[in-house]
Design a protein around this motif. Structure first.
Motif, PDB file in Angstrom:
ATOM      1  N   GLN A  72      17.942   6.212   4.007  1.00 53.02           N
ATOM      2  CA  GLN A  72      16.806   6.625   4.827  1.00 53.02           C
ATOM      3  C   GLN A  72      15.589   5.739   4.617  1.00 53.02           C
ATOM      4  O   GLN A  72      14.835   5.500   5.533  1.00 53.02           O
ATOM      5  N   GLY A  73      15.361   5.276   3.420  1.00 53.28           N
ATOM      6  CA  GLY A  73      14.178   4.487   3.113  1.00 53.28           C
ATOM      7  C   GLY A  73      12.945   5.359   2.965  1.00 53.28           C
ATOM      8  O   GLY A  73      12.893   6.479   3.460  1.00 53.28           O
ATOM      9  N   SER A  74      11.932   4.835   2.281  1.00 54.36           N
ATOM     10  CA  SER A  74      10.718   5.601   2.031  1.00 54.36           C
ATOM     11  C   SER A  74       9.505   5.060   2.779  1.00 54.36           C
ATOM     12  O   SER A  74       8.469   5.704   2.795  1.00 54.36           O
ATOM     13  N   SER A  75       9.613   3.878   3.374  1.00 59.20           N
ATOM     14  CA  SER A  75       8.522   3.264   4.148  1.00 59.20           C
ATOM     15  C   SER A  75       7.176   3.293   3.435  1.00 59.20           C
ATOM     16  O   SER A  75       6.202   3.853   3.927  1.00 59.20           O
ATOM     17  N   PRO A  76       7.071   2.682   2.243  1.00 66.24           N
ATOM     18  CA  PRO A  76       5.786   2.676   1.530  1.00 66.24           C
ATOM     19  C   PRO A  76       4.704   1.967   2.341  1.00 66.24           C
ATOM     20  O   PRO A  76       4.993   1.050   3.108  1.00 66.24           O
ATOM     21  N   ASP A  77       3.459   2.408   2.154  1.00 66.31           N
ATOM     22  CA  ASP A  77       2.347   1.845   2.924  1.00 66.31           C
ATOM     23  C   ASP A  77       1.037   2.191   2.223  1.00 66.31           C
ATOM     24  O   ASP A  77       1.023   2.962   1.262  1.00 66.31           O
ATOM     25  N   GLY A  78      -0.068   1.641   2.712  1.00 63.93           N
ATOM     26  CA  GLY A  78      -1.392   1.969   2.203  1.00 63.93           C
ATOM     27  C   GLY A  78      -1.645   1.482   0.792  1.00 63.93           C
ATOM     28  O   GLY A  78      -2.292   2.160   0.006  1.00 63.93           O
ATOM     29  N   PHE A  79      -1.182   0.317   0.440  1.00 62.06           N
ATOM     30  CA  PHE A  79      -1.226  -0.191  -0.935  1.00 62.06           C
ATOM     31  C   PHE A  79      -2.646  -0.473  -1.423  1.00 62.06           C
ATOM     32  O   PHE A  79      -3.488  -0.957  -0.685  1.00 62.06           O
ATOM     33  N   ILE A  80      -2.853  -0.176  -2.719  1.00 61.05           N
ATOM     34  CA  ILE A  80      -4.104  -0.524  -3.380  1.00 61.05           C
ATOM     35  C   ILE A  80      -3.804  -0.717  -4.868  1.00 61.05           C
ATOM     36  O   ILE A  80      -2.947  -0.030  -5.422  1.00 61.05           O
ATOM     37  N   GLU A  81      -4.490  -1.670  -5.491  1.00 68.74           N
ATOM     38  CA  GLU A  81      -4.344  -1.850  -6.938  1.00 68.74           C
ATOM     39  C   GLU A  81      -5.464  -1.081  -7.623  1.00 68.74           C
ATOM     40  O   GLU A  81      -6.625  -1.127  -7.201  1.00 68.74           O
TER      41      GLU A  81
END
Length: 173
Positions: A77-86
């Protein structure tokens, strides 16, 4: 999220040229789909794994290799990560698990992913901007109950707490 074609390029500041990497990727077009981690010297992004699901990928700027950093939704299905920040030397992002969005932390040293909210809050329908302010991570959400309530939440790394700061709209309109 609809997967879209992505191409990775490496920009050489010294001579202003770009080099296309050998492999095309598919990722999501929503939000901020990548982040450069100054702590690890790597680029983290949402991309298609070998099993053709959208997961957390990493580009190593030294070896120029691209690999799966974490398979959050261990299925096709995948998780579709997004909105990245360190933040605090780790990469934070939101990802979809069983059709619900959650906030995750990726630690490049241990190569581990941690669910930052667990069961302590109602699952989110939409997570918008994540920003660091006064050494805390803030993010806005719309709750899964489709009431259109928008809320501001805060994560504090010193004690691991995730708390709701304020409701923006409580009238459903």
């Amino acid at each position: 999220d609809i997967p879209v074609p992505l191409e990775l390029f490496v920009f050489d500041e010294s001579d202003g040229t770009s080099t296309r990497l050998n492999r095309d990727y598919r990722g999501t077009r929503n939000g901020k789909g990548y982040v450069y981690s100054s702590d690890s010297g790597k680029v983290y992004f949402s991309g298609e794994s070998e099993s053709q699901d959208i997961e957390l990928m990493v580009y190593d700027t030294v070896s120029e290799n691209v690999d799966v950093a974490a398979d959050i939704m261990k299925s096709n299905q995948g998780s579709s990560p997004d909105g990245f920040i360190e933040y605090q030397g780790r990469v934070y992002f939101h990802a979809k698990v069983n059709e619900l969005l959650k906030i995750y932390q990726y630690d490049h040293e241990s190569k581990s992913v941690t669910d930052m909210v667990g069961e302590q809050v109602i699952p989110f329908n939409r997570i918008d901007k994540m920003v660091v302010y006064q050494d805390k991570l803030y993010f806005t959400v719309v709750q899964k109950n489709y009431s259109h309530d928008e809320e501001l939440w805060r994560y504090d790394h010193t004690d691991g707490s995730v708390t709701k700061v304020v409701d923006f709209r409580t009238d459903g309109g």
